[in-house]
Design a protein around this motif. Structure first.
Motif, PDB file in Angstrom:
ATOM      1  N   THR A 190      14.563   5.823  10.381  1.00 40.56           N
ATOM      2  CA  THR A 190      15.089   5.039  10.137  1.00 40.56           C
ATOM      3  C   THR A 190      13.607   3.644   9.848  1.00 40.56           C
ATOM      4  N   THR A 191      12.975   4.334   9.610  1.00 34.16           N
ATOM      5  CA  THR A 191      11.339   3.609   9.306  1.00 34.16           C
ATOM      6  C   THR A 191       9.800   4.030   8.675  1.00 34.16           C
ATOM      7  N   ALA A 192       9.344   3.500   7.959  1.00 30.40           N
ATOM      8  CA  ALA A 192       8.570   3.675   7.494  1.00 30.40           C
ATOM      9  C   ALA A 192       7.660   4.911   7.732  1.00 30.40           C
ATOM     10  N   GLU A 193       7.268   5.085   8.271  1.00 24.72           N
ATOM     11  CA  GLU A 193       6.472   6.061   9.502  1.00 24.72           C
ATOM     12  C   GLU A 193       7.219   6.769   9.906  1.00 24.72           C
ATOM     13  N   GLU A 194       8.690   7.266   9.737  1.00 20.27           N
ATOM     14  CA  GLU A 194       9.420   8.871  10.230  1.00 20.27           C
ATOM     15  C   GLU A 194       8.708   9.195   8.731  1.00 20.27           C
ATOM     16  N   ILE A 195       8.763   8.982   7.775  1.00 22.59           N
ATOM     17  CA  ILE A 195       8.868   8.799   6.163  1.00 22.59           C
ATOM     18  C   ILE A 195       7.359   9.498   5.759  1.00 22.59           C
ATOM     19  N   PHE A 196       6.611   8.649   6.199  1.00 24.78           N
ATOM     20  CA  PHE A 196       5.421   8.815   5.493  1.00 24.78           C
ATOM     21  C   PHE A 196       3.779   8.515   6.275  1.00 24.78           C
ATOM     22  N   ALA A 218       0.671  -1.219   0.191  1.00 25.62           N
ATOM     23  CA  ALA A 218       0.239  -0.336  -0.255  1.00 25.62           C
ATOM     24  C   ALA A 218       0.959   1.308   0.006  1.00 25.62           C
ATOM     25  N   THR A 219       1.979   0.971   0.406  1.00 27.19           N
ATOM     26  CA  THR A 219       3.403   2.271   0.967  1.00 27.19           C
ATOM     27  C   THR A 219       3.117   2.935  -0.842  1.00 27.19           C
ATOM     28  N   ARG A 220       3.867   1.291  -1.304  1.00 25.29           N
ATOM     29  CA  ARG A 220       4.540   1.737  -2.116  1.00 25.29           C
ATOM     30  C   ARG A 220       3.666   2.057  -3.456  1.00 25.29           C
ATOM     31  N   GLU A 221       2.975   1.654  -3.301  1.00 23.88           N
ATOM     32  CA  GLU A 221       1.118   2.088  -4.291  1.00 23.88           C
ATOM     33  C   GLU A 221       0.887   3.509  -3.600  1.00 23.88           C
ATOM     34  N   LYS A 222       1.637   4.067  -2.668  1.00 26.73           N
ATOM     35  CA  LYS A 222       1.407   5.641  -2.253  1.00 26.73           C
ATOM     36  C   LYS A 222       2.036   6.333  -3.096  1.00 26.73           C
ATOM     37  N   THR A 227       3.990   5.242  -5.934  1.00 27.51           N
ATOM     38  CA  THR A 227       4.354   4.914  -7.232  1.00 27.51           C
ATOM     39  C   THR A 227       2.923   5.938  -7.866  1.00 27.51           C
ATOM     40  N   THR A 228       1.613   5.935  -7.364  1.00 24.93           N
ATOM     41  CA  THR A 228       0.459   6.979  -7.327  1.00 24.93           C
ATOM     42  C   THR A 228       0.458   8.649  -6.882  1.00 24.93           C
ATOM     43  N   CYS A 229       1.291   9.181  -6.441  1.00 21.93           N
ATOM     44  CA  CYS A 229       1.021  10.481  -5.761  1.00 21.93           C
ATOM     45  C   CYS A 229       2.037  11.447  -7.040  1.00 21.93           C
ATOM     46  N   ARG A 230       0.932  12.404  -7.172  1.00 27.06           N
ATOM     47  CA  ARG A 230       1.737  13.633  -8.246  1.00 27.06           C
ATOM     48  C   ARG A 230       1.847  15.290  -7.738  1.00 27.06           C
ATOM     49  N   ASP A 231       2.422  14.766  -6.587  1.00 24.70           N
ATOM     50  CA  ASP A 231       2.492  15.978  -6.121  1.00 24.70           C
ATOM     51  C   ASP A 231       3.847  16.044  -5.504  1.00 24.70           C
ATOM     52  N   PRO A 232       4.946  17.030  -6.359  1.00 23.97           N
ATOM     53  CA  PRO A 232       5.756  17.244  -6.709  1.00 23.97           C
ATOM     54  C   PRO A 232       7.054  17.705  -5.115  1.00 23.97           C
ATOM     55  N   GLU A 233       5.922  18.515  -4.247  1.00 25.13           N
ATOM     56  CA  GLU A 233       6.328  18.917  -3.128  1.00 25.13           C
ATOM     57  C   GLU A 233       6.365  17.936  -1.941  1.00 25.13           C
ATOM     58  N   LEU A 234       5.112  16.608  -2.053  1.00 26.41           N
ATOM     59  CA  LEU A 234       4.854  16.033  -1.099  1.00 26.41           C
ATOM     60  C   LEU A 234       6.236  14.969  -1.439  1.00 26.41           C
ATOM     61  N   LEU A 235       6.582  14.152  -2.342  1.00 26.55           N
ATOM     62  CA  LEU A 235       7.518  13.590  -3.000  1.00 26.55           C
ATOM     63  C   LEU A 235       8.756  13.911  -2.814  1.00 26.55           C
ATOM     64  N   ARG A 236       9.023  15.405  -2.391  1.00 24.43           N
ATOM     65  CA  ARG A 236      10.245  15.609  -2.159  1.00 24.43           C
ATOM     66  C   ARG A 236      10.661  15.624  -0.437  1.00 24.43           C
ATOM     67  N   GLN A 237       9.425  16.031   0.418  1.00 21.79           N
ATOM     68  CA  GLN A 237       9.506  15.690   1.646  1.00 21.79           C
ATOM     69  C   GLN A 237       9.900  14.430   1.902  1.00 21.79           C
ATOM     70  N   TRP A 238       9.051  13.321   1.291  1.00 21.87           N
ATOM     71  CA  TRP A 238       9.491  12.007   1.221  1.00 21.87           C
ATOM     72  C   TRP A 238      10.541  11.601   0.921  1.00 21.87           C
TER      73      TRP A 238
END
Length: 97
Positions: free
Chosen positions: A83-89, A58-62, A64-75
């Motif tokens: 150190t964990t996915a929770e810290e990122i997403f 589900a996170t991988r899909e989140k 790859t389907t995100c179209r917000d360049p600023e959100l992707l930049r933050q991630w």
């Protein structure tokens, strides 16, 4: 009968060509923007893989389907330090970042 000579005139062809050229430019710009978004999503997944941070389908899909360049930049920035996915997403950014 209506006069249709304008549609076959040099001026008409020039107007059509300008429209085509404008469409090509806009298409290239949109293509570049889309490519940057896809590249950023791919980079996030690469960093997570190299760092051994597991993510769900589900996170991988989140990502790859995100179209917000600023959100992707933050991630992407979070992926470098987290150190964990929770810290990122998760809802909150890393403290002090």
């Amino acid at each position: 009968m209506a006069d249709l000579s304008f549609y076959t005139s040099p001026l008409s062809e020039e107007i059509r060509e300008e429209g085509r050229a404008q469409g090509r430019v806009q298409g290239r710009a949109q293509g570049r923007a889309q490519g940057r978004i896809q590249g950023r999503a791919e980079n996030i997944l690469i960093i997570l893989g190299v760092r051994g941070i597991g993510i769900t389908d589900a996170t991988r899909e989140k990502v790859t389907t995100c179209r917000d360049p600023e959100l992707l930049r933050q991630w992407l920035m979070r992926a470098v330090l987290a150190t964990t996915a929770e810290e990122i997403f998760g809802e909150e950014a890393l403290p002090g970042r």
